[in-house]
Design a protein around this motif. Sequence first.
Motif, PDB file in Angstrom:
ATOM      1  N   TYR A 306     -19.223 -39.990 102.278  1.00  0.00           N
ATOM      2  CA  TYR A 306     -20.019 -40.270 103.484  1.00  0.00           C
ATOM      3  C   TYR A 306     -19.179 -40.069 104.741  1.00  0.00           C
ATOM      4  O   TYR A 306     -19.641 -39.499 105.729  1.00  0.00           O
ATOM      5  CB  TYR A 306     -20.570 -41.692 103.404  1.00  0.00           C
ATOM      6  CG  TYR A 306     -21.261 -42.155 104.679  1.00  0.00           C
ATOM      7  CD1 TYR A 306     -22.497 -41.653 105.046  1.00  0.00           C
ATOM      8  CD2 TYR A 306     -20.647 -43.087 105.510  1.00  0.00           C
ATOM      9  CE1 TYR A 306     -23.125 -42.062 106.216  1.00  0.00           C
ATOM     10  CE2 TYR A 306     -21.260 -43.519 106.680  1.00  0.00           C
ATOM     11  CZ  TYR A 306     -22.504 -42.998 107.027  1.00  0.00           C
ATOM     12  OH  TYR A 306     -23.105 -43.413 108.181  1.00  0.00           O
ATOM     13  N   ARG A 307     -17.954 -40.519 104.696  1.00  0.00           N
ATOM     14  CA  ARG A 307     -17.072 -40.359 105.851  1.00  0.00           C
ATOM     15  C   ARG A 307     -16.796 -38.883 106.143  1.00  0.00           C
ATOM     16  O   ARG A 307     -16.745 -38.454 107.295  1.00  0.00           O
ATOM     17  CB  ARG A 307     -15.747 -41.079 105.596  1.00  0.00           C
ATOM     18  CG  ARG A 307     -15.801 -42.579 105.802  1.00  0.00           C
ATOM     19  CD  ARG A 307     -14.490 -43.182 105.396  1.00  0.00           C
ATOM     20  NE  ARG A 307     -14.325 -44.542 105.875  1.00  0.00           N
ATOM     21  CZ  ARG A 307     -13.392 -45.372 105.457  1.00  0.00           C
ATOM     22  NH1 ARG A 307     -12.534 -44.975 104.534  1.00  0.00           N
ATOM     23  NH2 ARG A 307     -13.302 -46.591 105.935  1.00  0.00           N
ATOM     24  N   LYS A 308     -16.579 -38.103 105.089  1.00  0.00           N
ATOM     25  CA  LYS A 308     -16.243 -36.701 105.275  1.00  0.00           C
ATOM     26  C   LYS A 308     -17.442 -35.882 105.740  1.00  0.00           C
ATOM     27  O   LYS A 308     -17.314 -34.989 106.583  1.00  0.00           O
ATOM     28  CB  LYS A 308     -15.690 -36.114 103.970  1.00  0.00           C
ATOM     29  CG  LYS A 308     -14.292 -36.594 103.612  1.00  0.00           C
ATOM     30  CD  LYS A 308     -13.811 -35.979 102.308  1.00  0.00           C
ATOM     31  CE  LYS A 308     -12.387 -36.420 101.982  1.00  0.00           C
ATOM     32  NZ  LYS A 308     -11.926 -35.855 100.684  1.00  0.00           N
ATOM     33  N   LEU A 309     -18.613 -36.163 105.170  1.00  0.00           N
ATOM     34  CA  LEU A 309     -19.789 -35.344 105.460  1.00  0.00           C
ATOM     35  C   LEU A 309     -20.590 -35.845 106.650  1.00  0.00           C
ATOM     36  O   LEU A 309     -21.258 -35.065 107.328  1.00  0.00           O
ATOM     37  CB  LEU A 309     -20.685 -35.281 104.215  1.00  0.00           C
ATOM     38  CG  LEU A 309     -20.020 -34.653 102.976  1.00  0.00           C
ATOM     39  CD1 LEU A 309     -20.903 -34.823 101.748  1.00  0.00           C
ATOM     40  CD2 LEU A 309     -19.730 -33.180 103.219  1.00  0.00           C
ATOM     41  N   GLY A 310     -20.547 -37.145 106.893  1.00  0.00           N
ATOM     42  CA  GLY A 310     -21.237 -37.706 108.045  1.00  0.00           C
ATOM     43  C   GLY A 310     -22.683 -38.050 107.753  1.00  0.00           C
ATOM     44  O   GLY A 310     -23.305 -37.505 106.826  1.00  0.00           O
ATOM     45  N   PRO A 311     -23.278 -38.933 108.571  1.00  0.00           N
ATOM     46  CA  PRO A 311     -24.660 -39.377 108.326  1.00  0.00           C
ATOM     47  C   PRO A 311     -25.688 -38.278 108.582  1.00  0.00           C
ATOM     48  O   PRO A 311     -26.800 -38.327 108.042  1.00  0.00           O
ATOM     49  CB  PRO A 311     -24.830 -40.535 109.308  1.00  0.00           C
ATOM     50  CG  PRO A 311     -23.824 -40.266 110.397  1.00  0.00           C
ATOM     51  CD  PRO A 311     -22.675 -39.605 109.732  1.00  0.00           C
ATOM     52  N   GLY A 312     -25.336 -37.267 109.387  1.00  0.00           N
ATOM     53  CA  GLY A 312     -26.299 -36.211 109.692  1.00  0.00           C
ATOM     54  C   GLY A 312     -26.432 -35.176 108.599  1.00  0.00           C
ATOM     55  O   GLY A 312     -27.362 -34.368 108.603  1.00  0.00           O
ATOM     56  N   ASP A 313     -25.533 -35.181 107.626  1.00  0.00           N
ATOM     57  CA  ASP A 313     -25.561 -34.230 106.522  1.00  0.00           C
ATOM     58  C   ASP A 313     -26.375 -34.817 105.367  1.00  0.00           C
ATOM     59  O   ASP A 313     -26.302 -36.014 105.079  1.00  0.00           O
ATOM     60  CB  ASP A 313     -24.128 -33.948 106.071  1.00  0.00           C
ATOM     61  CG  ASP A 313     -24.054 -32.882 105.000  1.00  0.00           C
ATOM     62  OD1 ASP A 313     -23.861 -31.708 105.350  1.00  0.00           O
ATOM     63  OD2 ASP A 313     -24.192 -33.243 103.811  1.00  0.00           O
TER      64      ASP A 313
END
Length: 980
Positions: A306-313
């Motif tokens: 989640y940290r690497k990809l982000g909430p928008g992904d």
Amino acid sequence: MDDLEKAILLASDSPAAAGASPAIREEALAFCARARDESPPSSLLRLCLSGLASSPHAHVHFWCLQSLHDALLRRRIALPDDLALLRSSLLSLASSSNAASPPFLRNKLAQLLSLLVRLDYPHVYPSYFLDLLPPSPPHSGPTDMFARVLISIDDDLLSQDYPRTADETADAGRVKDAMRAQCVPQIARHWHDAAGSLRALDPPTAAMALDAARRCISWIDVALVANDVFVPLLFDIALSPGTAAPLAAAAAGCLSAVAAKRMDARAKVALLRSLLSAQQGLGSPDSGLKMATLVTTYAAEALECYRKLGPGDADGAAALEMLEQVLPAVFSAAESAYDDDVDSGSVLDFLAGYVSTMKAPSEKQLGHLGRILEVVRQQMLYDPVYRGHLDVLDKIGKDEEDLMAEQRKDLVALFRNICKVAPAATQQFIKGLLVTALSSAEATVEDVEVTLTLFYRLGEIVGEEEIRTGTGLLGELVPMLLSARFPCHTHRLVALVYLETVTRYIKFMQENVQYVPHLLAAFLDERGIHHQNSIVSRRAGYLFMKAVKLLKAKLVPYLDTILQTLEDVLGQFTAMDWANKEAKFSSSEDGSQIFEAVGLLIGIEELSPEKQVQCLTALLNPLCHQIESLVVGAKTQGLEESSPRAMSLQQIVVALNMLTKGFNERLVMVSRPTIGVMFKKTLDVVLQILVSFPNVKPLRSKVISFLHRMIEILGISVLPCIPVALRQLLVDNEAKDMVEFLVLINQIICKFNSSASGILEDVFPTIASHLSVILSQDAFSTGPAGNTEEMRELQELQRTLYTFLHGMVTHDLSMILLAPTCTQYLETIMQLLLYTSCSHKDILLRKACVQIFIRLIKDWCTTSKADDKLPGFRVFMIEKFATGCCLYSVLDKSFNLRDANTLVLFGEIVMAQKIMYERFGEDFVVNFVAKGLPEAHCPPDLAEQYYQKLQGNDTKAFRSFYQSLIEKIRQQQNGSLVFR
């Protein structure tokens, strides 16, 4: 072999050795060592293989395997034929290994095979693993042996959990590459088959096989394990009620290794999704209890995605969804973290990471934060087993308290982060805990202590303004705290944290004065100063003093109540039974802070003069009467340093000293002079102690402390009392006594300046004579001799002496040194100052001495030699100080011009030269420029430039030039110039 077998049995702990004498066993050990170290390698190989084949004794087998391992490790066995024989023999032994043979033998055989793999595989013998791989269906013996070999290879070579040499790293890469290309798929199928077929027949062997699998998952193709066949089997083993605990843990460990496999974030999301699909109940509390390591690892990996990809992904959002799906299991694992199977550190690391991702928590996330707060609370609880130890604070209790303080550090950090993210939810959680603790008659010490601790920690996060105004629920929580009386309030832990928490929120009373009576009750009743535990009582006194400092004027209406409540405690402090060892205490919180609190209350100007006098009289008179009575008794019977009478006198002086801290000179000598008269009379009484018993050192120290306070608050009016005190303080002094004395003199100098000249002139000869005796010892010793307590005291005395002399000259008292009674000590003082200014290792002391010389030049010398106050001083400064300190000391390689303190000293040395030129004129120039600089091998042109710069008015330019001059002379001498 027969003789060797007998020797091995005698040298080991076998039954055969039980009746042997030490001499026989020693001889057997020597025989075995010779056989191992002196036999030719080929002979040793055949000897050991023969022992493995023919001896029935496990001790003999172990010795043979160990000897072969040592020989192979040291490359003694190196011939191809020998290695081939060893390889074939060991592979045969491993294939026929019986699961009933002792584990230590199987482990040693595995260790020997893993060493062969490192040396031979795959370039010499490529089929190690294919030869060792058990046939299907797996049987216990071969499966166990194969698993032990894989585990040994991991421990000795492949695992990255241990530091490895470059050769080991290269060998590990070679072995992994060959295994991946040749046999890993077959080995993975074997793990699956072994786990499935042996889970019921032989759970320990199945667990061993899965442990080997777990170790390899990090470097093999994860699809060999993370598939529709293997993963369901692992979940079934881990969750089945009938599975043995070690086997269930091994299965969960494999799944954790799969979840932790390093890969791209999107691939990891797909992998995590597949695990969740294979076990829909992964997020259940039951999974958290049975597979704590797995659910924690799973959640941590999902969070990282989640940290690497982000909430928008899309994958990032999916990772967060999967994370929150398993949170109930994580909470269940966290709440059972007292189990040895659960790594509480990993759980906390994940929870801290999860909280750090929150900015504005949703309702769902607020619910999760509530669970995390409960996890924090549970893990901060003390074990009830230690309740009694923590109350009396014996060694066990102290160790447990220290251990808990360390364990709570990460928990407190997590709690603080939650407070910042969701302050309202945190306050609501605290309120629930507080209401529960207050409403339950069965609230335990541990529950109440952690509730108060969390409330205290909350006070560290919220701002002072929020506390003062009672923002949020604080306006409700603080009054609840102030009126709280817990059933377990008598316990030391609860009482202490309660008082600390009350103190944390004291500023609430600044805006809410209606709660001041509740605050006073908390400090003054049995919850505080009147608590049955003396540690709590003394701590309460200290914290009450802090409260008084903050609230002062708001407490004036309650002064009578406070004094009446404290009357017994104030009396007890000076009337303790010092014959009772339990009455002694060594901490700074000795109960005297109650007198300071009372002094602060009485000393505020909002109190009327009449009331001040009344209160002060009620306090001072009994204490003075006690001193007079004790002194009279002590004169008759004598006074020993540790006697109860001496201890009582100390306590009274301490009480008086603390009491005076509430008063200042303006109040005592200007606004309320009556109080000044009262303190002056008290000082006269206290000085009777010093006059009568000057040799009782602890008592003398307490009187000196009181004198310091009296000088501060009585001002110039105290001067008539000082000579009597000083004469007594100069009786029978050691180095540390003189330090105390000089500190007092320094205060007098700084406070009264030239007004103290008469006193100082009177005592200076005695001071100088004492110091000349004490400092005749070498206080500059280095090495072990300079690190004794006695030497440290002498060095401290020297530092204090320089402070004293510096104070004299900077407060217009240098003429005292020229008084007829003092001049005989001038030579000694000047030589000491010169030595220190030139070569003392303490740069700050050197600077002080240079400043003293500068001031003496200004005070004693003018531009006219005839007007000098001290004949010979001018010559001393020109011939000794100028060349010794201003030239040769700075040329010495130890004078570090890159050090900040040394540069400050250098600036003072430059200033000294300017002052000497100003006052001494050509006399200085002739000696320094025409004689000193040439002797230091300074080029004539630079000496001429020095003279020109010296005559100028730009001190900064002169300093810069002189620094460059010193550096050039140093370069010319190449460090060979030795300080004279």
